[in-house]
Scaffold this motif. Structure first.
Motif, mmCIF file in Angstrom:
data_model
loop_
_atom_site.group_PDB
_atom_site.id
_atom_site.type_symbol
_atom_site.label_atom_id
_atom_site.label_comp_id
_atom_site.label_asym_id
_atom_site.label_seq_id
_atom_site.Cartn_x
_atom_site.Cartn_y
_atom_site.Cartn_z
ATOM 1 N N ILE A 5 0.850 -1.194 0.000
ATOM 2 C CA ILE A 5 0.000 0.000 0.000
ATOM 3 C C ILE A 5 0.880 1.236 0.000
ATOM 4 C CG2 ILE A 5 -1.880 -1.148 1.209
ATOM 5 C CD1 ILE A 5 -0.957 0.258 3.782
ATOM 6 N N LYS A 6 0.244 2.355 -0.358
ATOM 7 C CA LYS A 6 0.947 3.634 -0.382
ATOM 8 C C LYS A 6 0.213 4.609 0.526
ATOM 9 C CE LYS A 6 2.484 7.282 -3.498
ATOM 10 N NZ LYS A 6 2.446 7.802 -4.885
ATOM 11 N N THR A 7 0.959 5.199 1.490
ATOM 12 C CA THR A 7 0.393 6.216 2.370
ATOM 13 C C THR A 7 1.508 7.111 2.869
ATOM 14 O OG1 THR A 7 -0.804 6.613 4.433
ATOM 15 C CG2 THR A 7 0.501 4.644 4.361
ATOM 16 N N GLY A 8 1.223 8.403 2.942
ATOM 17 C CA GLY A 8 2.219 9.358 3.416
ATOM 18 C C GLY A 8 3.433 9.462 2.518
ATOM 19 N N GLY A 9 3.264 9.176 1.208
ATOM 20 C CA GLY A 9 4.383 9.246 0.274
ATOM 21 C C GLY A 9 5.326 8.054 0.356
ATOM 22 N N LYS A 10 4.957 7.009 1.110
ATOM 23 C CA LYS A 10 5.824 5.829 1.248
ATOM 24 C C LYS A 10 5.011 4.575 0.931
ATOM 25 C CE LYS A 10 8.475 7.945 4.990
ATOM 26 N NZ LYS A 10 7.634 8.946 5.584
ATOM 27 N N GLN A 11 5.722 3.506 0.628
ATOM 28 C CA GLN A 11 5.084 2.228 0.334
ATOM 29 C C GLN A 11 5.415 1.226 1.440
ATOM 30 O OE1 GLN A 11 6.181 0.953 -3.606
ATOM 31 N NE2 GLN A 11 5.542 2.878 -4.545
ATOM 32 N N TYR A 12 4.410 0.410 1.795
ATOM 33 C CA TYR A 12 4.555 -0.569 2.874
ATOM 34 C C TYR A 12 4.014 -1.916 2.418
ATOM 35 C CZ TYR A 12 4.989 3.690 5.695
ATOM 36 O OH TYR A 12 5.368 4.912 6.190
ATOM 37 N N ARG A 13 4.733 -2.983 2.753
ATOM 38 C CA ARG A 13 4.251 -4.346 2.500
ATOM 39 C C ARG A 13 3.604 -4.839 3.797
ATOM 40 N NH1 ARG A 13 5.461 -9.750 3.162
ATOM 41 N NH2 ARG A 13 5.309 -11.069 1.310
ATOM 42 N N VAL A 14 2.322 -5.205 3.736
ATOM 43 C CA VAL A 14 1.576 -5.542 4.947
ATOM 44 C C VAL A 14 0.871 -6.882 4.797
ATOM 45 C CG1 VAL A 14 1.221 -3.128 5.597
ATOM 46 C CG2 VAL A 14 -0.486 -4.280 4.173
ATOM 47 N N GLN A 15 0.633 -7.519 5.966
ATOM 48 C CA GLN A 15 -0.152 -8.748 6.061
ATOM 49 C C GLN A 15 -1.165 -8.579 7.180
ATOM 50 O OE1 GLN A 15 2.975 -11.590 6.806
ATOM 51 N NE2 GLN A 15 2.752 -12.461 4.745
ATOM 52 N N PRO A 16 -2.251 -9.340 7.184
ATOM 53 C CA PRO A 16 -3.203 -9.246 8.298
ATOM 54 C C PRO A 16 -2.522 -9.575 9.624
ATOM 55 C CG PRO A 16 -4.190 -10.413 6.465
ATOM 56 C CD PRO A 16 -2.755 -10.225 6.119
ATOM 57 N N GLY A 17 -2.723 -8.694 10.627
ATOM 58 C CA GLY A 17 -2.115 -8.880 11.939
ATOM 59 C C GLY A 17 -0.863 -8.052 12.154
ATOM 60 N N ASP A 18 -0.324 -7.429 11.110
ATOM 61 C CA ASP A 18 0.896 -6.623 11.255
ATOM 62 C C ASP A 18 0.618 -5.323 11.995
ATOM 63 O OD1 ASP A 18 2.250 -8.510 9.879
ATOM 64 O OD2 ASP A 18 2.582 -7.317 8.066
ATOM 65 N N VAL A 19 1.620 -4.855 12.769
ATOM 66 C CA VAL A 19 1.571 -3.529 13.385
ATOM 67 C C VAL A 19 2.426 -2.619 12.529
ATOM 68 C CG1 VAL A 19 2.168 -2.163 15.412
ATOM 69 C CG2 VAL A 19 1.210 -4.433 15.691
ATOM 70 N N LEU A 20 1.858 -1.495 12.121
ATOM 71 C CA LEU A 20 2.500 -0.614 11.142
ATOM 72 C C LEU A 20 2.557 0.800 11.692
ATOM 73 C CD1 LEU A 20 3.489 -0.646 8.148
ATOM 74 C CD2 LEU A 20 1.179 -0.014 7.502
ATOM 75 N N VAL A 21 3.705 1.472 11.515
ATOM 76 C CA VAL A 21 3.873 2.866 11.928
ATOM 77 C C VAL A 21 3.991 3.704 10.666
ATOM 78 C CG1 VAL A 21 5.288 4.493 13.234
ATOM 79 C CG2 VAL A 21 5.030 2.155 14.048
ATOM 80 N N VAL A 22 3.038 4.629 10.481
ATOM 81 C CA VAL A 22 2.989 5.450 9.265
ATOM 82 C C VAL A 22 2.927 6.925 9.639
ATOM 83 C CG1 VAL A 22 1.848 3.622 7.971
ATOM 84 C CG2 VAL A 22 0.467 5.328 9.129
ATOM 85 N N GLU A 23 2.964 7.782 8.632
ATOM 86 C CA GLU A 23 2.794 9.216 8.868
ATOM 87 C C GLU A 23 1.418 9.470 9.476
ATOM 88 O OE1 GLU A 23 5.032 11.801 8.143
ATOM 89 O OE2 GLU A 23 6.487 10.219 7.740
ATOM 90 N N LYS A 24 1.286 10.588 10.175
ATOM 91 C CA LYS A 24 0.065 10.864 10.952
ATOM 92 C C LYS A 24 -1.202 10.791 10.086
ATOM 93 C CE LYS A 24 -2.201 14.387 13.695
ATOM 94 N NZ LYS A 24 -2.239 15.788 14.068
ATOM 95 N N LEU A 25 -2.199 10.072 10.632
ATOM 96 C CA LEU A 25 -3.510 9.967 9.988
ATOM 97 C C LEU A 25 -4.563 10.560 10.914
ATOM 98 C CD1 LEU A 25 -3.287 6.262 8.775
ATOM 99 C CD2 LEU A 25 -2.990 8.289 7.368
ATOM 100 N N ASP A 26 -5.644 11.067 10.337
ATOM 101 C CA ASP A 26 -6.735 11.622 11.133
ATOM 102 C C ASP A 26 -7.560 10.485 11.739
ATOM 103 O OD1 ASP A 26 -5.982 14.193 10.474
ATOM 104 O OD2 ASP A 26 -7.262 14.263 8.699
#
Length: 200
Positions: A5-26
């Protein structure tokens, strides 16, 4: 199954159950977040690559907390001019738990329970400084009710029978006296004075 996925100008590889730290979201803690910008999907049917996005693919997540990240130090210096400046910055970031991926005819969901425990609380618990109220709130209600009678039953016998201890100092004193009586005291040898030289 996984997704990119793409969020905050970066791309992340994710799976169900993963904990992810991204740029601030509302959003508040515990709210649901959905990502529509899915660039790639991988699963049992193979890999699906978007051009640039995959139509209809979504990644669902739960917002755990919004916090400040690690401190970054900014240091500036101009040599031989006496110019030095130090500044610090902490970027706002959001912590997410990926709960599901859907797209390309496949679905994957995470069956676990999302804990909304913050990083600050985790650090306190690791150091043994978390309050008891926080520990009780973190446990499910059923577990807390099941443990309550056991702790009361264990605490009651401790109040009825206080432990009696014999004074340790009184028992140790006679032994020391016997040892002194058996071994006579040793005297240090007397030192002889050095002879003085006669002056003529």
């Amino acid at each position: 199954m996984y997704a990119v996925i793409k969020t905050g100008g970066k791309q992340y590889r994710v799976q169900p159950g993963d904990v992810l730290v991204v740029e601030k979201l509302d959003g508040d803690a515990g709210s649901d977040v959905s990502f529509g910008e899915v660039l790639m999907l991988g699963g049992d049917k193979g890999i699906t690559v978007g051009a640039p996005l995959i139509d209809g693919a979504t990644v669902a997540a739960t917002l755990i907390e919004t916090r400040k990240g690690e401190k970054v130090k900014i240091f500036k210096k101009i040599r031989r001019q006496g110019y030095r400046r130090t500044r610090g910055h902490r970027q706002m970031e959001s912590v997410l738990r990926i709960t599901g991926i859907e797209g390309a005819g496949e679905k994957a969901k995470w069956d676990g329970e999302t804990s909304l425990m913050t990083k600050a609380e985790m650090n306190l618990r690791a150091r043994g400084l978390a309050s008891r109220d926080a520990e009780v709130e973190a446990k499910p209600a059923k577990v807390a009710k099941a443990e309550a009678p056991k702790t009361e039953a264990k605490a009651a016998p401790a109040k009825k029978a206080p432990a009696k201890k014999a004074p340790a100092k009184a028992a140790a004193a006679p032994k020391a006296e016997k040892a002194e009586a058996k071994a006579p005291a040793k005297k240090a040898p007397a030192k002889k004075a050095a002879p003085k030289a006669d002056k003529e």
